[in-house]
Design a protein around this motif. Structure first.
Motif, PDB file in Angstrom:
ATOM      1  N   SER A 939       0.837  -1.209   0.000  1.00 20.00           N
ATOM      2  CA  SER A 939       0.000   0.000   0.000  1.00 20.00           C
ATOM      3  C   SER A 939       0.862   1.246   0.000  1.00 20.00           C
ATOM      4  N   ASN A 944      -5.814   6.260   4.833  1.00 20.87           N
ATOM      5  CA  ASN A 944      -6.757   6.920   3.935  1.00 20.87           C
ATOM      6  C   ASN A 944      -6.102   7.070   2.577  1.00 20.87           C
ATOM      7  N   PRO A 945      -6.889   7.375   1.546  1.00 21.19           N
ATOM      8  CA  PRO A 945      -6.250   7.712   0.265  1.00 21.19           C
ATOM      9  C   PRO A 945      -5.363   8.943   0.418  1.00 21.19           C
ATOM     10  N   SER A 947      -4.014  12.273  -0.911  1.00 22.05           N
ATOM     11  CA  SER A 947      -4.519  13.273  -1.850  1.00 22.05           C
ATOM     12  C   SER A 947      -3.376  13.825  -2.697  1.00 22.05           C
ATOM     13  N   SER A 964      -4.160  -1.770  -4.593  1.00 25.88           N
ATOM     14  CA  SER A 964      -4.840  -0.488  -4.775  1.00 25.88           C
ATOM     15  C   SER A 964      -3.860   0.633  -4.486  1.00 25.88           C
ATOM     16  N   LEU A 966      -4.676   3.798  -3.995  1.00 25.96           N
ATOM     17  CA  LEU A 966      -5.271   4.682  -2.999  1.00 25.96           C
ATOM     18  C   LEU A 966      -4.716   6.095  -3.062  1.00 25.96           C
ATOM     19  N   ILE A 967      -4.891   6.686  -4.220  1.00 26.83           N
ATOM     20  CA  ILE A 967      -4.523   8.087  -4.400  1.00 26.83           C
ATOM     21  C   ILE A 967      -5.766   8.844  -4.830  1.00 26.83           C
ATOM     22  N   ALA A 968      -6.078   9.904  -4.113  1.00 24.39           N
ATOM     23  CA  ALA A 968      -7.282  10.676  -4.429  1.00 24.39           C
ATOM     24  C   ALA A 968      -6.924  11.835  -5.334  1.00 24.39           C
TER      25      ALA A 968
END
Length: 968
Positions: A939, A944-945, A947, A964, A966-968
């Motif tokens: 990860s 959290n993602p 940003s 994943s 997990l980048i916003a």
């Protein structure tokens, strides 16, 4: 954003069988079989064990072969695995999982029923055959293929806040999804923003999804305005109407001929550029063969070809760009709509000048803080209207208003509004408006430096040092210091563009055209510029009349020079980068006694005429003349101030330099080591005789025997030079380094800058310890790093466990740090006990092959630490387990490029820390993320993602456990 994966490749039927499929297939084949009698049970157990051992042995050989292939792939940075190879690796991985299932069942094989045991034994046998078959396939596959060149990102102006430009950009990107549109045209007048859109298309997310992007500009190989001027004179001089008509026809015919020749030259350059982008070797090929190689390379790729500034219709097939039915796109930008349609486009977009509101906003943006002055309101709208709302022109004119006191803006506006011009397809209008900016330069030395830039090839980078040194030799400027200030003023006035990364300059092609036009009107300049555009050899008359001649970058078109000339007024001669130029006639320079600048760098000349007598010469560039093994025995260059012989075959200090007593700048490199050491005595006194030296560069790129024998003597001579302001030097060992530090007084000069290498290495950049011992003198380290130094490079350094060992106060001024092959470094920064900000100016850090590195940062992270960091690259750090903490992420507001490769122990990019909760984290400036060969990475951050609002490019390769991003 979904990660890229080299596992996501096409497989054939045989290689696509999954784990369950393999076992099911084997069990089905034996489902109907019945077991033998009880009398043969013992033999059957041996049979099962034999099949198991055979399977196990074949499996081990197969895994070893796969691992050898993977090692080969990982070590090769130029090539990548073929799809066939990747499919084979995937197949081996699938078989390995199937084998593990069978291995787990084997201990209970004796407890199975006879039928089950028989079926299991047959499965073992079948698995052995499958393993052996896969091994045979592996011996026949092609492992590597040349890596597809990545997207080359270009500096692109921001257009999101200019709705008129961004709207057209969005329409262009919409065509990427339209399978019925392959060729798109973009047209609009010069300076309207076409190139800005093309650059943004090159950098777009849509382009990132393609196999390859090629961005090129159609070279303009003819100065049509000058050609028209000459022929118009011929026509106007005819009083007879019939003769005027004939002159007009002659003009048209000459223009057609010029255009055809120019187009052929332009296509030749395009072929070379495209082939270079595709990494094709095309030496000695005909144009048809090159076209075929390009089209073959592109036929199976989904590509984007961006061709800017198309000034005439050309057949794209004639440069290898052919339709391949792979949803590839071709985008053409031209000033003329009919040119776009003439190139068989499927869709077209017109780019119009900015609306008044956007034009005023752009003008205000380019004025910076002065855009807030009250006077802005009174001049903004008239200025942008006078600029026809063209972004390029607004930017340049804003540069001049920015330099002036705002109280004088109205007078400047009045001058600008009364500037006369006439219009021919928009080009002359723009040139004349640019000329207004040129005429408003407040000093002639600035004008001359600007015009001198036009001698360089269109679109090529211009070294700032090269420009300043040449202009000083030409007496356009007084000294180097004032020259750099002038360059800064030209950049501030938007007449020159600066590339911060490469420390070089560029000249916009529109401004270059204007500069060439102006120079033709200045009798004293007399430019003759055939840079990259030589069609035929110059006549004797052309040589004799010109004062400044540029024949650079003519590749194989310039292979010889005249035997003898009468060039008594020639002061600058640019011949650089002509690869076919191997010889200079003995009497070629005989009449050039007023020559002040001679540039031969990058040619293949094997020797210079002897005697080499140029009494007026002040600047001589011979760098990268790799065939040049020695200087002429007799050199009469009593006024020479700059000599660059880096990258030649010269392996020792030429004694001829001893007589060049006016030298201010000497740049040399010694790279050859396969020669007998000799002439050790002759070098003595050469350097110490150059008492006026201000810049000295001595690079040692290999273990040069001669250098090892003389370095101590030369070090002593260098330490006695009193006027040095810049020194790049390679010390053989720590002792010679310490000796220099103690014996020189150069440290007293606050402007003294240096690049030192301690030990043997193949490059030199600022302070280095290269494969050397620990520099244990703390005072020495302090003085070295603080004195005007902004780069630290440690190559194979011994003794330091972190950069902090050099003292936090000593490294805080660094802008760039490179750490490579340092086997003892455990962490980059150990800030335990430190409350002050650390590395507040650091912009780039590169860490490679540091096997004991366990962390980047230890201890508290004070606010402001790493606040300017834009680039972080990590590779081959086998023990590194953690990179960022949440507290560290909060300091990295300017990080733009993050690259992590071949770090096998990393499981997370951002590790959890105590009490960090689930507070959201952001890297607001991150534009590019590269993760490669991180087998344990699961990860980016578990909480959290992350940003990353500016992220444009993500490359994730061989990170199989990362499910994943997990980048916003």
């Amino acid at each position: 954003m979904a990660p890229e994966s080299t596992g996501a490749l096409i497989t054939n039927g045989a290689l696509a069988v999954g784990i369950g499929g393999i076992l099911l297939k084997f069990y089905d084949e034996v489902r109907s079989l019945y077991g033998p009698s009880l009398g043969v049970m013992n033999e059957f157990v041996k049979y099962t064990e034999t099949n198991y051992r055979k399977m196990e042995g074949a499996a081990q050989i197969l895994y070893g072969t796969r691992n050898d292939v993977l090692n080969k792939i990982n070590k090769d940075k130029e090539n990548e695995p073929t799809q066939q190879c990747q499919a084979w690796i995937d197949k081996v991985n699938q078989l390995e999982k199937a084998v593990k299932i069978l291995e787990s069942e084997y201990p209970t094989a004796e407890k199975k029923s006879f039928r089950e045991g028989f079926e299991f034994s047959k499965v073992l046998e079948k698995m052995h055959d499958e393993l052996q078959s896969c091994l045979d396939q592996g011996s026949k596959i092609q492992v590597l293929v040349e890596r597809i060149p990545p997207i080359i990102r270009v500096p692109a102006p921001k257009i999101e806040d200019k709705s008129s430009l961004y709207t057209v950009f969005t329409k262009m990107t919409d065509y990427f999804e339209d399978e019925n549109v392959e060729r798109i045209g973009l047209w609009g007048t010069v300076g309207v923003g076409k190139t800005a859109i093309m650059k943004n298309l090159n950098n777009s997310e849509q382009a990132n999804a393609l196999d390859i992007v090629i961005f090129a500009t159609l070279p303009d190989e003819m100065n049509q305005e000058n050609s028209k001027d000459e022929m118009n004179k011929e026509k106007l001089n005819c009083e007879n109407e019939e003769l005027k008509l004939k002159a007009l026809e002659l003009e048209k015919e000459k223009l057609r001929e010029l255009k055809l020749k120019a187009l052929e030259l332009a296509k030749e350059k395009l072929r070379q550029e495209i082939a270079g982008r595709l990494k094709l070797k095309i030496e000695g090929m005909t144009k048809s063969e090159i076209n075929f190689r390009i089209s073959e390379e592109l036929k199976d790729k989904k590509y984007l070809f961006l061709l800017d500034d198309v000034w005439d219709i050309l057949d794209l097939d004639d440069i290898g760009i052919c339709s391949n039915k792979k949803d590839s796109k071709v985008i053409l930008a031209s000033r003329k709509q009919n040119i776009c349609w003439g190139m068989d486009i499927d869709a077209i977009e017109e780019l119009k000048p900015l609306p008044i509101k956007e034009a005023v906003a752009l003008f205000k943006e380019k004025l910076g803080t002065k855009g807030k002055h009250l006077e802005f309101r009174g001049v903004a709208e008239p200025v942008v209207k006078q600029c026809s709302c063209l972004p390029l022109l607004i930017e340049k004119v804003a540069g001049f208003f920015k330099q002036k006191d705002s109280k004088n803006w109205r007078k400047l506006l009045e001058k600008f509004q009364t500037w006369d011009y006439y219009d021919v397809d928009g080009m002359v209008e723009v040139l004349n408006k640019f000329r207004f900016c040129f005429e408003e330069l407040d000093r002639e030395d600035k004008k001359l430096c600007f015009l001198y830039c036009a001698l360089h090839t269109e679109g090529y980078e211009i070294s700032t040092n090269h420009l300043v040194e040449c202009c000083k030799a030409e007496k356009f400027i007084l000294d180097v210091a004032s020259g750099h200030l002038i360059v800064g003023d030209l950049i501030d006035a938007s007449l020159l563009e600066k590339d911060e990364k490469k420390k070089c300059l560029k000249m916009n092609k529109v401004l270059r055209n204007m500069a060439l036009k102006i120079s033709s009107e200045w009798e004293d300049l007399k430019f003759l510029v055939k840079a990259g555009g030589l069609e035929e050899l110059l006549s004797d008359k052309q040589w004799e009349e010109a004062k400044r001649i540029s024949l650079m970058d003519n590749s194989h078109r310039l292979s010889s020079l005249p035997e003898k000339l009468n060039c008594i007024n020639l002061s600058t001669l640019f011949l650089q980068r002509n690869l076919a130029l191997t010889a200079i006639p003995d009497k070629f320079f005989e009449s050039m006694q007023k020559l002040r600048v001679l540039d031969l760098h990058g040619t293949r000349v094997k020797k210079l005429p002897s005697p080499f007598c140029l009494e007026g010469l002040e600047v001589l560039y011979l760098s990268c003349c790799d065939q040049l093994l020695e200087l002429p025995s007799e050199m009469i260059l009593q006024n020479l101030e700059v000599l660059d012989i880096r990258g030649t075959g010269i392996y020792c200090l030429p004694i001829q330099i001893r007589q060049m007593k006016k030298l201010r700048c000497l740049r040399m490199s010694f790279s050859r080591y396969d020669v007998e050491s000799g002439k050790e005595e002759e070098h003595q006194g050469v350097i110490s005789n150059l008492s006026l030296l201000e810049e000295l560069v001595i690079e040692v790129k290999a273990q040069n025997r001669w250098w090892n024998n003389v370095v101590k003597h030369i070090t002593r001579e260098v330490s006695r030079l009193t006027k040095l302001t810049s020194l790049s030097f390679c010390f053989h060992d720590v002792e010679s380094f310490k000796s220099f530090v103690h014996n020189t007084e150069l440290w007293q000069d606050p402007n003294f800058t240096f690049q030192f290498c301690v030990g043997q290495h193949d490059s030199t950049r600022c302070l280095k310890s290269a494969n050397g011992e620990n520099i244990d003198n703390a005072i020495t380290i302090s003085r070295l790093i603080v004195v005007s130094n902004d780069t630290l490079e440690l190559i194979g350094h011994k003794g330091a466990l972190s950069l902090s060992d050099f003292g936090i106060e000593n490294i805080n001024e660094l802008k760039c740090c490179i750490i490579e092959g340092c086997n003892e470094i455990l962490t980059v920064i150990d800030a335990r006990g430190t409350m002050e900000s650390v590395l507040t100016r650091l912009e780039r850090i590169y860490i490679s092959n540091v096997p004991m590195l366990e962390s980047i940062w230890e201890g508290h992270i004070p606010d402001g630490s790493l606040a300017q960091l834009t680039v972080l690259c990590l590779s081959e750090c086998s023990k590194l387990t953690k990179i960022f903490s949440p507290a560290m992420i909060k300091q990295l507001s300017k990080l733009q490029h993050l690259q992590i490769e071949d770090c096998p122990e990393i499981e997370q990019i951002i590790v959890e820390s105590e009490n960090n909760g689930s507070e959201p984290l952001e890297l607001p400036s991150l534009t590019e993320l590269v993760l490669r060969d991180l087998p344990k990475l699961t990860s980016i951050w578990k909480e959290n993602p992350l940003s990353c609002p500016s992220l444009r490019a993500t490359k994730i390769i061989n990170c199989d456990k990362l499910k994943s991003v997990l980048i916003a």
